[in-house]
Design an enzyme around this catalytic site. Structure first.
Site, PDB file in Angstrom:
ATOM      1  N   TYR A  40       0.862  -1.181   0.000  1.00  0.00           N
ATOM      2  CA  TYR A  40       0.000   0.000   0.000  1.00  0.00           C
ATOM      3  C   TYR A  40       0.899   1.232   0.000  1.00  0.00           C
ATOM      4  O   TYR A  40       1.826   1.326   0.809  1.00  0.00           O
ATOM      5  CB  TYR A  40      -0.887  -0.016   1.257  1.00  0.00           C
ATOM      6  CG  TYR A  40      -1.767   1.197   1.406  1.00  0.00           C
ATOM      7  CD1 TYR A  40      -2.889   1.378   0.599  1.00  0.00           C
ATOM      8  CD2 TYR A  40      -1.490   2.172   2.373  1.00  0.00           C
ATOM      9  CE1 TYR A  40      -3.711   2.491   0.748  1.00  0.00           C
ATOM     10  CE2 TYR A  40      -2.305   3.283   2.524  1.00  0.00           C
ATOM     11  CZ  TYR A  40      -3.416   3.437   1.714  1.00  0.00           C
ATOM     12  OH  TYR A  40      -4.220   4.536   1.867  1.00  0.00           O
ATOM     13  N   ASP A  59       9.219   2.550  -0.453  1.00  0.00           N
ATOM     14  CA  ASP A  59       8.248   3.241   0.383  1.00  0.00           C
ATOM     15  C   ASP A  59       8.557   2.849   1.823  1.00  0.00           C
ATOM     16  O   ASP A  59       8.178   1.771   2.290  1.00  0.00           O
ATOM     17  CB  ASP A  59       6.837   2.808  -0.033  1.00  0.00           C
ATOM     18  CG  ASP A  59       5.759   3.406   0.856  1.00  0.00           C
ATOM     19  OD1 ASP A  59       6.098   3.910   1.946  1.00  0.00           O
ATOM     20  OD2 ASP A  59       4.582   3.339   0.472  1.00  0.00           O
ATOM     21  N   LYS A  63       4.993   9.354   8.591  1.00  0.00           N
ATOM     22  CA  LYS A  63       4.809   8.896   9.971  1.00  0.00           C
ATOM     23  C   LYS A  63       5.911   9.417  10.919  1.00  0.00           C
ATOM     24  O   LYS A  63       5.880  10.568  11.278  1.00  0.00           O
ATOM     25  CB  LYS A  63       4.686   7.376  10.005  1.00  0.00           C
ATOM     26  CG  LYS A  63       3.512   6.912   9.094  1.00  0.00           C
ATOM     27  CD  LYS A  63       3.010   5.552   9.430  1.00  0.00           C
ATOM     28  CE  LYS A  63       2.072   5.003   8.390  1.00  0.00           C
ATOM     29  NZ  LYS A  63       0.677   5.385   8.548  1.00  0.00           N
TER      30      LYS A  63
HETATM   31  N1  HOZ Z   1      -2.629   4.171   6.155  1.00  0.00           N
HETATM   32  C1  HOZ Z   1      -2.947   3.675   7.444  1.00  0.00           C
HETATM   33  C2  HOZ Z   1      -2.916   2.208   7.505  1.00  0.00           C
HETATM   34  N2  HOZ Z   1      -1.789   1.561   6.984  1.00  0.00           N
HETATM   35  C3  HOZ Z   1      -4.303   4.103   7.920  1.00  0.00           C
HETATM   36  C4  HOZ Z   1      -4.341   5.457   8.441  1.00  0.00           C
HETATM   37  C5  HOZ Z   1      -5.590   5.842   9.184  1.00  0.00           C
HETATM   38  O1  HOZ Z   1      -6.656   5.328   8.901  1.00  0.00           O
HETATM   39  O2  HOZ Z   1      -5.510   6.680  10.055  1.00  0.00           O
END
Ligand code: HOZ
Length: 424
Positions: free
Chosen positions: A141, A236, A264
């Site tokens: 992802y 990534d 992050k």
């Molecule tokens: N992209 C996040 C999970 N891999 C989710 C972020 C969220 O929903 O806060």
């Protein structure tokens, strides 16, 4: 207010009641707690419950919630203004610190999210090579950019819709997907589309289909193939950067990317993303070069303040050894217990993150991950939540341990999770 009531109210004004689908608890039969505050390893909800948190803002919080140095840095920065849309010295300082961590990064651009980082990195790769195709691994992802919503892990996988309507077909046809951990499939893609592939993008250790580390030699093989075809290798490291090691997977596995995407932790819990690489590549970005990319709040003073104190604190000696040891303790104890119970369970981990797959054998691809028993996962998740252990609500996400999760917290977690596994 109770979570059912809160969720009902939210759904009236926000689609699905959430501002990001992964938080909607779509795969489990409970409503998400609404959070009031976080402190160290704990989350407190509006109904008065205190949870031990293994989501940690999906990996953004390596020191736990409301880490005092971050709170103080953000407060001080806010007093002087929250956004200037103009250069600041702190952006350069943060860039230099990222460069220290990642030798493959000579120059970096800060954006506001991991999604922006991957979208921009791909545009840069396309602009630089004059090619349109990108190779992506199924189950990885990379945020919600059009080119990446093809066989995507994380939220799309959780919802059972790994390809999103709304992505123009002409664009999704430019994304070639191959199985994760399959170097041969990448080689075949290059044979088939010779001279057309701008980049190969992947999470060097996948963390959005649960934790799936690369098999030995896989990353090096991708490095060799992309080099041989003058294509760019994009890592990534939004999740793994500053988590599995200060220098992310590139430090752990000793393979360097052409472009690295971060998010992050680099923002210390504020909305930050970044992408970087060699100067000759990055200088193709506007205004130095022709490939356009921009953002009013990019590099804003609050985000850079939080990022800077976080990365500085992570330079402390032995910090990653501590995180590694704690993750190993929790996962090994659980694994041994599951073996005693003869449970069908795989626990996969890297320093600072882990996941449980209710399946027979090691998970090395998205196909393997999808075989995990969802009914067992649901039971495990729901019982954990009732026991005030806050886990990611999907088998296609990772659990995160922060440095605020000390031995006492881990032992308590272990006792509760063992009881739950015993009842499954
Ligand atoms: N992209 C996040 C999970 N891999 C989710 C972020 C969220 O929903 O806060």
């Amino acid at each position: 207010m109770k979570r059912e009531q809160n969720f009902r109210r939210a759904k009236k004004v926000i689609p699905g009641g959430v501002n990001s689908p992964a938080r909607a608890y779509s795969r489990v039969d409970v409503e998400p707690p609404f959070i009031e505050k976080g402190e160290g390893p704990y989350l407190y909800d509006t109904a008065g419950n205190r949870y031990i948190d293994y989501v940690n803002s999906w990996g953004a919080l390596i020191f736990g919630h409301a880490y005092p140095a971050v709170v103080e840095a953000v407060r001080k920065a806010a007093e002087k203004g929250t956004s200037f849309g103009a250069p600041t010295e702190r952006e350069t300082e943060l860039a230099k610190l990222v460069r220290e961590a990642f030798p493959s990064i000579e120059m970096i651009r800060f954006v506001n999210s991991g999604t922006e980082a991957t979208m921009s990195a791909l545009r840069l790769a396309r602009g630089l090579t004059g090619r349109d195709l990108v190779v992506k691994m199924s189950g990885c992802y990379h945020g919600h950019g059009d080119s990446f919503l093809v066989e995507a892990g994380s939220g799309p996988a959780t919802l059972g819709r790994p390809n999103s309507p709304g992505v123009p077909k002409v664009l999704s046809r430019k994304t070639i997907t191959v199985p994760y951990n399959d170097g041969q499939a990448v080689e075949e893609a290059f044979d088939r589309y010779a001279g057309e592939i701008a980049a190969v993008i992947l999470e060097p250790a996948a963390a959005n289909m649960g934790v799936v580390p690369p098999i030995p030699g896989y990353l090096q093989k991708l490095r060799d193939i992309t080099e041989a075809h003058d294509s760019l290798l994009i890592f990534d490291e939004v999740i793994t950067g500053f988590r599995v090691a200060f220098g992310g997977c590139q430090e752990l596995y000793e393979v360097e990317a052409d472009l690295t995407c971060l998010g992050k932790i680099v923002g210390g819990g504020l909305p930050v993303g970044a992408f970087g690489g060699r100067a000759e590549v990055m200088n193709h970005l506007a205004p130095a070069g022709p490939v356009y990319q921009a953002g009013t709040l990019s590099g804003n003073p609050l985000a850079t303040a939080a990022g800077l104190v976080t990365l500085q604190a992570l330079k402390e000696k032995n910090i990653y050894r501590k995180l590694d040891r704690r993750t190993e303790f929790l996962t090994t104890e659980l694994e041994n217990f599951a073996r005693e119970l003869q449970l069908t369970l795989q626990i996969q981990w890297l320093p600072g993150l882990f996941s449980l797959f209710f399946t027979e054998s090691e998970v090395t691809s998205f196909e393997d991950a999808k075989r995990s028993d969802n009914q067992l996962f649901k039971k495990y998740f729901e019982q954990a939540l009732s026991a005030n252990i806050y886990l990611p609500p999907s088998p296609f996400e990772s659990n995160f341990i922060s440095l605020a999760h000390d031995d006492k917290i881990l032992r308590k977690t272990l006792r509760i999770l063992k009881e739950i596994l015993n009842q499954l």
